[in-house]
Design a protein around this motif. Structure first.
Motif, short mmCIF file in Angstrom:
data_model
loop_
_atom_site.label_atom_id
_atom_site.label_comp_id
_atom_site.label_asym_id
_atom_site.label_seq_id
_atom_site.Cartn_x
_atom_site.Cartn_y
_atom_site.Cartn_z
N THR A 125 7.73 1.10 9.28
CA THR A 125 8.87 1.99 9.04
C THR A 125 9.36 2.68 10.31
O THR A 125 10.56 2.83 10.51
CB THR A 125 8.47 3.04 7.98
N GLY A 158 6.95 -5.68 8.65
CA GLY A 158 6.15 -5.22 7.50
C GLY A 158 6.37 -3.73 7.34
O GLY A 158 6.03 -2.96 8.24
N LYS A 196 0.84 -1.21 0.00
CA LYS A 196 0.00 0.00 0.00
C LYS A 196 0.86 1.24 0.00
O LYS A 196 0.42 2.31 -0.42
CB LYS A 196 -0.93 0.01 1.22
N SER A 197 2.06 1.13 0.52
CA SER A 197 2.94 2.28 0.64
C SER A 197 3.79 2.50 -0.61
O SER A 197 4.61 3.42 -0.62
CB SER A 197 3.85 2.10 1.87
N ARG A 199 -8.13 -2.67 15.58
CA ARG A 199 -8.20 -3.71 14.55
C ARG A 199 -8.71 -5.01 15.16
O ARG A 199 -9.88 -5.20 15.34
CB ARG A 199 -6.82 -3.89 13.91
N TYR A 213 -5.09 -7.21 5.89
CA TYR A 213 -6.38 -6.80 6.46
C TYR A 213 -7.43 -7.83 6.07
O TYR A 213 -7.38 -8.37 4.95
CB TYR A 213 -6.75 -5.39 5.95
N GLY A 232 7.04 -0.18 4.37
CA GLY A 232 7.12 0.33 3.01
C GLY A 232 7.23 1.85 2.93
O GLY A 232 7.89 2.39 2.05
N SER A 233 6.60 2.56 3.87
CA SER A 233 6.53 4.03 3.76
C SER A 233 7.90 4.68 3.66
O SER A 233 8.06 5.70 2.98
CB SER A 233 5.82 4.63 4.99
C1 LIG Z 1 -0.34 -4.27 9.14
C2 LIG Z 1 0.65 -3.21 8.86
N1 LIG Z 1 1.96 -3.50 8.95
C3 LIG Z 1 2.89 -2.57 8.70
C4 LIG Z 1 2.55 -1.28 8.36
C5 LIG Z 1 3.64 -0.28 8.17
O1 LIG Z 1 3.74 0.14 6.90
P1 LIG Z 1 4.68 1.37 6.49
O2 LIG Z 1 6.04 1.06 6.94
O3 LIG Z 1 4.54 1.34 5.01
O4 LIG Z 1 4.10 2.59 7.09
C6 LIG Z 1 1.19 -0.93 8.27
C7 LIG Z 1 0.79 0.45 7.95
O5 LIG Z 1 -0.33 0.87 8.07
C8 LIG Z 1 0.22 -1.91 8.53
O6 LIG Z 1 -1.10 -1.65 8.46
#
Ligand SMILES: Cc1ncc(COP(=O)(O)O)c(C=O)c1O
Length: 404
Positions: free
Chosen positions: A254, A270, A53-54, A167, A97, A272-273
């Protein structure tokens, strides 16, 4: 409120994209690769599962997956995961999700590649029922890989104070064992992993600009939460591992790469941002990435001295409707949004000393507050390497895929 870029970056980006008419979006590959390597170096050797998503651009996701330190995708919807698996982007995808999508679940159970590549997230027996219902109409359904989502939020004062995304209802080892047993009792399902994402640590900057007291409160909450979660996560993982072998225990993001990966119970992060490094990630003490994703807007008029107006720009990020969610002027340095108008649907006034040096037709460079959401506004990303655009690649939207 977020930082500005420097004059050399402005010259470089302007010259690399001189042939392009704004609005458009870019990814600065030097910054992107440096961010990817820096993130991977902060997890003590544990792999990062890439939060798609990121990123929302298949070509960039594939580039990162080819780098050391990254393994698998943390997808955001099951249709997205099915699409990525069918295209061969990854054979190790966890949908972060829960889904209620019967069509997608039937496709998952009905397709051998998808069923071996994808795990779906559950946190209640209702989710298990939905998966079984979707598979029931198939003649010879494949076993569906599932992972359990654990609530990683922080609670204090007997539950009257809570920080962290609302959640999963699964919070204690006993909750987790009960759901794991329910999964294990259903032969069509296979429990493969756990996930516990501490958004109140990984997604909340501990250095909010101009708010020292709030920063102290955040740091205190994050310290207490990390200590509480480390113990609880370890107990949950141990209890579930007594019932079955797990392929992964996912946590963090992140903003918590070091802390979460230091927990022995966690096997992967997990995240990506940090690859695009949007403005919300400027507010951390622990790391500083480089802004890698930007969008350029054309200056189209000049209302008067000290201001210019750019076309477009109103791309707010999701979340609480707070000032931190609007895009920020980045280059040239010395521009700010007008408090009355913000970033507008069709035009964005920009105010400040740099405005008088801009001519109609010049570009202003903006940063989004969040990472992948930028890609919902543009169908392609121009990839800038040094002083040139070296490729132009489609975003998810550009491939006709708008999952959320
Ligand atoms: C389940 C989950 N894991 C990890 C992340 C962290 O993602 P990011 O590092 O891209 O912000 C998120 C972000 O909302 C998330 O919902």
């Amino acid at each position: 409120m977020s930082r500005s870029g420097n004059a050399e970056d402005l010259r470089r980006l302007d010259s690399a994209t001189a042939h392009l008419d704004a609005p458009f979006a870019i990814v600065d590959l030097g910054a992107f690769r440096a961010n990817a390597a820096a993130m991977a170096s902060r997890t003590g050797g544990k792999p990062i599962r890439l939060a798609s998503k990121s990123v929302r651009c298949r070509r960039l996701i594939e580039q990162v997956l080819a780098m050391d330190g990254y393994r698998g995708v943390l997808a955001y919807t099951l249709p997205e995961a099915l699409w990525l698996a069918a295209l061969g982007t990854s054979d190790d995808i966890v949908v972060a999700y829960p889904t209620a999508d019967q069509t997608a679940l039937a496709r998952l159970a009905g397709d051998a590649t998808a069923a071996t590549s994808i795990a779906v997230m559950v946190d209640s027996t209702d989710h298990l029922d939905l998966i079984e219902k979707a598979a029931a109409g198939l003649t010879d359904p494949h076993q569906v890989r599932v992972a359990m989502d654990i609530d990683a939020g922080f609670e204090a004062l007997g539950g009257r104070f809570r920080a962290g995304a609302r959640r999963s209802p699964i919070r204690s080892p006993a909750d987790a064992v009960a759901l794991a047993e329910a999964i294990l009792s259903r032969p069509r399902l296979r429990l493969v992993g756990l996930m516990a994402y501490e958004s109140q640590i990984a997604g909340v900057g501990d250095n909010p600009p101009g708010r020292p007291l709030y920063a102290q409160a955040i740091r205190l909450m994050q310290r207490k939460s990390a200590a509480e979660l480390a113990d609880r996560r370890a107990a949950i993982v141990a209890a579930v591992r007594r019932l079955t072998a797990l392929e992964f225990v996912n946590g963090g993001g992140t903003g918590s790469l070091e802390g979460t990966s230091a927990e022995p119970a966690v096997t992967e992060i997990g995240a990506g941002s940090g690859l695009y490094h949007p403005t919300l990630f400027d507010a951390y003490r622990g790391f500083t990435g480089q802004p890698a994703a930007m969008f350029a807007l054309p200056v189209v008029r000049r209302p008067g001295p000290g201001s210019v107006t750019a076309l477009g720009g109103g791309y707010p990020a999701s979340g609480p409707g707070a000032p931190s969610r609007v895009p920020s002027p980045y280059l040239p340095a010395g521009l700010r949004l007008d408090k009355e108008e913000g970033a507008g649907e069709v035009q964005t006034p920009l105010i400040g000393p740099a405005a008088d040096s801009l001519k109609i037709g010049d570009k202003v460079w903006m940063r989004h507050a969040k990472a992948g959401e930028l890609c919902e506004r543009f169908s392609e990303l121009h990839l800038v390497d040094g002083t040139a655009v070296v490729a132009t690649v489609p975003t998810y939207r550009g491939e006709g895929q708008t999952f959320l």
